[in-house]
Scaffold this motif. Structure first.
Motif, short mmCIF file in Angstrom:
data_model
loop_
_atom_site.label_atom_id
_atom_site.label_comp_id
_atom_site.label_asym_id
_atom_site.label_seq_id
_atom_site.Cartn_x
_atom_site.Cartn_y
_atom_site.Cartn_z
N HIS A 32 0.79 -1.40 0.09
CA HIS A 32 -0.05 0.09 -0.11
C HIS A 32 0.95 1.24 -0.08
N VAL A 33 1.97 0.97 -0.59
CA VAL A 33 2.85 2.11 -0.70
C VAL A 33 3.37 2.29 -2.11
N GLY A 34 3.13 3.24 -2.80
CA GLY A 34 3.46 3.63 -3.98
C GLY A 34 4.91 3.19 -4.55
N ALA A 35 5.94 3.64 -3.61
CA ALA A 35 6.97 3.62 -4.07
C ALA A 35 7.65 1.99 -3.99
N PHE A 36 6.87 1.06 -3.19
CA PHE A 36 7.02 -0.44 -3.26
C PHE A 36 6.25 -1.26 -4.09
N SER A 37 5.12 -0.67 -4.62
CA SER A 37 4.05 -1.34 -5.37
C SER A 37 3.34 -0.32 -6.47
N SER A 38 3.41 -0.69 -7.57
CA SER A 38 2.74 0.05 -8.57
C SER A 38 1.39 0.07 -8.72
N LYS A 39 1.00 -1.22 -8.00
CA LYS A 39 -0.64 -1.33 -8.00
C LYS A 39 -1.06 -1.03 -6.51
N SER A 40 -0.58 -0.29 -5.66
CA SER A 40 -0.93 0.06 -4.34
C SER A 40 -2.24 0.90 -4.57
N PRO A 41 -3.29 0.47 -3.71
CA PRO A 41 -4.69 1.18 -3.77
C PRO A 41 -4.50 2.37 -3.20
N ALA A 42 -3.48 2.67 -2.31
CA ALA A 42 -3.25 4.00 -1.54
C ALA A 42 -2.53 4.84 -2.16
N LYS A 43 -2.53 6.18 -2.39
CA LYS A 43 -1.90 7.23 -2.83
C LYS A 43 -1.12 7.69 -2.00
N THR A 44 0.24 7.66 -2.01
CA THR A 44 1.25 8.14 -1.07
C THR A 44 2.26 8.90 -1.91
N PRO A 45 1.99 10.06 -2.23
CA PRO A 45 3.00 10.83 -2.96
C PRO A 45 4.22 11.45 -2.23
N ASN A 46 3.78 11.64 -0.83
CA ASN A 46 5.20 12.08 -0.05
C ASN A 46 6.02 10.97 0.26
N ILE A 47 5.46 9.91 0.68
CA ILE A 47 6.46 8.69 0.99
C ILE A 47 7.13 8.45 -0.45
N ASP A 48 6.51 8.64 -1.49
CA ASP A 48 7.13 8.13 -2.68
C ASP A 48 8.23 9.25 -3.33
N ALA A 49 8.06 10.47 -2.78
CA ALA A 49 8.97 11.70 -2.97
C ALA A 49 10.28 11.11 -2.21
N LEU A 50 10.09 10.92 -0.89
CA LEU A 50 10.96 10.37 -0.21
C LEU A 50 11.96 9.31 -0.60
N ALA A 51 11.16 8.38 -1.19
CA ALA A 51 11.96 7.26 -1.73
C ALA A 51 12.94 7.60 -2.92
N LYS A 52 12.72 8.66 -3.52
CA LYS A 52 13.41 9.16 -4.61
C LYS A 52 14.80 9.54 -4.14
N ASP A 53 14.86 10.27 -2.88
CA ASP A 53 15.94 10.63 -2.20
C ASP A 53 16.61 9.62 -1.54
N SER A 54 16.23 8.50 -1.33
CA SER A 54 16.66 7.26 -0.15
C SER A 54 16.90 5.98 -1.01
N VAL A 55 17.54 5.16 0.00
CA VAL A 55 17.73 3.85 -0.30
C VAL A 55 16.50 3.06 -0.14
N LEU A 56 15.98 2.28 -1.11
CA LEU A 56 14.62 1.52 -0.95
C LEU A 56 15.17 0.05 -0.51
N LEU A 57 14.93 -0.62 0.70
CA LEU A 57 14.96 -1.99 1.08
C LEU A 57 13.77 -2.50 0.89
N SER A 58 13.59 -3.49 -0.38
CA SER A 58 12.35 -3.96 -0.67
C SER A 58 11.94 -5.21 -0.17
#
Length: 506
Positions: A32-58
């Protein structure tokens, strides 16, 4: 140079290192986090923006599917069996020992200002996770939870007054945690109840037809691998925990919709904190960690919309972002297996602080300071306890009914206690939706080794689990810390637990 720019430059010069920011979202499913799932039902633009500046551990996992023990792991770098908090305190667990160092203690001793702002009763100071925090804000004495926006307000107020030096701030929002009726309008509730009245009879017939045989923890896919046999049909209402159930509403999609709203509210709160960091000129050099204590089952298992029952994929797989100072290594995706206990030693490694000997987690930075394949070959996981629910047929009730799991990057294995025997289940799919009984004769030597580790885990833990008092008509929490000003009576505690649905029927 303008006065504002001069002041900002001056204040930045007063800071010896990066600020440390923990953003934790309770009960957050990784899908349910866009940065981790393109099919996320939830819209998480702020977490997704943080992900672009971060290391993502999937492939990050919690060691246990309940709040208190999981967050103790986050702040100590130790698994539950090591730090001793193996079940929430109100179920008979013990608080964190005063002798165990927390990240807040390590940082406050190095001159950091420290503040924690939490939203759930399960993180009451009696858990002793407040040690090292100069400010520890939690729900009011007779408040089981508070909305994330209330916690956010206190967090932002504290942050804006931190003018000099570095700080460590921990923000915790409880918004995706049930009950979820708080996110529904009166009109939506009435409309859904009316729809349910019309559809109830047909749904009950369909459910009865589906459940005449058996279910594998709620996964209706492969009847050859079913685990439990239900002697009677299980209705939708019986599959929803009492604390989650909204009177007259049994449609699963409605509950999932309300969960999405809780996630999206949490995302807004994350955005507000990131904006505050930017206003203070602290964002670029900040070390930010975003994660969760555990996830949530929807309809994957026998009991819907709950956690603590299984060490399953949807309950233990959590999102994890680590934003390094100056956005170093941003855009890196690490898919190796990591646990919540690895966060503390990694943070200390970034800050160039030696980890205490007690820490068993790994520093995920390689020798060159880069995130590389520093993960684990396997991780242990566990549920909280066996719950007394109509749709569950686990045994024995209580912490002795814990389900243990061993997870590798390719597969997972569960040890499920049933009366006087242990059942070993092997999952080959990543969603853990189809299981088969473990066949020792056909197992490889590595699988045999994993099996022995699982059995050993249960054997060595049984004495401590048996010692936990259960069932509990009254709370049995024992504390070794002196926090009389924060204490509450047993009656008050039980009332708060009822509000959150944490009190099982006897």
């Amino acid at each position: 140079m303008g006065k504002a720019m001069f002041l900002a430059a001056f204040l930045m010069g007063c800071r010896a290192g990066p600020d440390v920011v923990f953003l934790t979202i309770d009960t957050l499913r990784v899908d349910h986090v866009g940065a981790f799932s393109s099919k996320s039902p939830a819209k998480t633009p702020n977490i997704d923006a943080l992900a672009k500046d971060s290391v993502l551990l999937s492939s990050a996992y919690s060691p246990i599917s309940v709040t208190g023990p999981a967050f103790v792991t986050l702040h100590t770098g130790m698994d539950p069996k090591e730090h001793g908090v193996v079940i929430n305190m109100f179920r008979g667990g013990v608080p964190l020992s005063d002798s165990t160092d927390t990240l807040a203690e390590m940082l406050v001793n190095r001159g950091y200002s420290t503040g924690a702002f939490v939203s759930g009763f399960t993180l009451h100071p009696q858990l002793n996770l407040d040690q090292g925090f100069e400010v520890y804000s939690y729900p009011a004495k007779k408040q089981a939870r508070r909305l994330g926006k209330e916690t956010l307000s206190e967090t932002l107020d504290w942050m804006q007054w931190q003018l000099f030096g570095n700080y460590f701030v921990w923000f915790h929002t409880y918004d995706p945690h049930g009950p979820w009726d708080v996110w529904a309008t009166k009109e939506e509730l009435e409309d859904q109840k009316n729809k349910n009245k019309d559809a109830l009879k047909s749904k009950q017939k369909e459910q009865a037809s589906d459940d005449k045989s058996t279910t594998i923890h709620g996964a209706h896919k492969d009847k050859s691998s079913y685990i439990y046999t239900h002697s009677k049909p299980i209705s939708n209402k019986e599959r929803i925990p009492k604390y989650q159930y909204i009177q007259g509403i049994e449609e699963p999609s409605f509950y999932e919709k309300m969960y999405v709203r809780g996630v999206e509210e949490s995302d807004k709160q994350v955005g507000a904190i990131l904006e505050q960091l930017k206003k203070q000129g602290r964002y670029d050099n900040a070390l930010i960690v975003l994660t969760a204590d555990h996830g949530e089952s929807f309809t994957e298992r026998d009991l819907w919309f709950d956690h603590g029952t299984f060490p399953s994929e949807e309950q233990l797989h959590v999102p994890l972002l680590i934003k390094l100072p100056k956005n170093q290594q941003s855009g890196t995706n690490v898919d190796s297996l990591v646990g919540l206990k690895d966060i503390l030693p990694t943070v200390l490694g970034i800050l160039q602080i030696d980890a205490p000997a007690q820490v068993t987690g790994k520093n995920l930075l390689g020798p060159g300071g880069d995130f590389s394949e520093q993960g684990s070959a396997y991780l242990m996981g566990e549920s909280s306890h066996c719950k007394k629910e109509r749709s569950l047929e686990c045994s024995p009730l209580g912490p002795e009914g814990k389900v243990f799991a061993l997870r590798t990057p390719q597969t997972s294995m569960w040890l499920s206690p049933q009366a006087d025997k242990n059942l070993i289940w092997s999952f080959k799919d990543s969603e853990e939706s189809s299981a088969e009984l473990f066949d020792a004769q056909e197992a490889s030597s590595k699988e045999q080794d994993y099996l022995e580790r699982l059995l050993s885990e249960r054997r060595t833990r049984m004495d401590s689990l048996t010692a936990i008092q259960w069932p509990q008509k009254k709370t049995n929490s024992k504390t070794t810390n002196n926090k009389s000003s924060n204490s509450i009576t047993e009656e008050e505690e039980m009332e708060l637990l009822k509000q959150l649905g944490y009190v099982d029927d006897e």
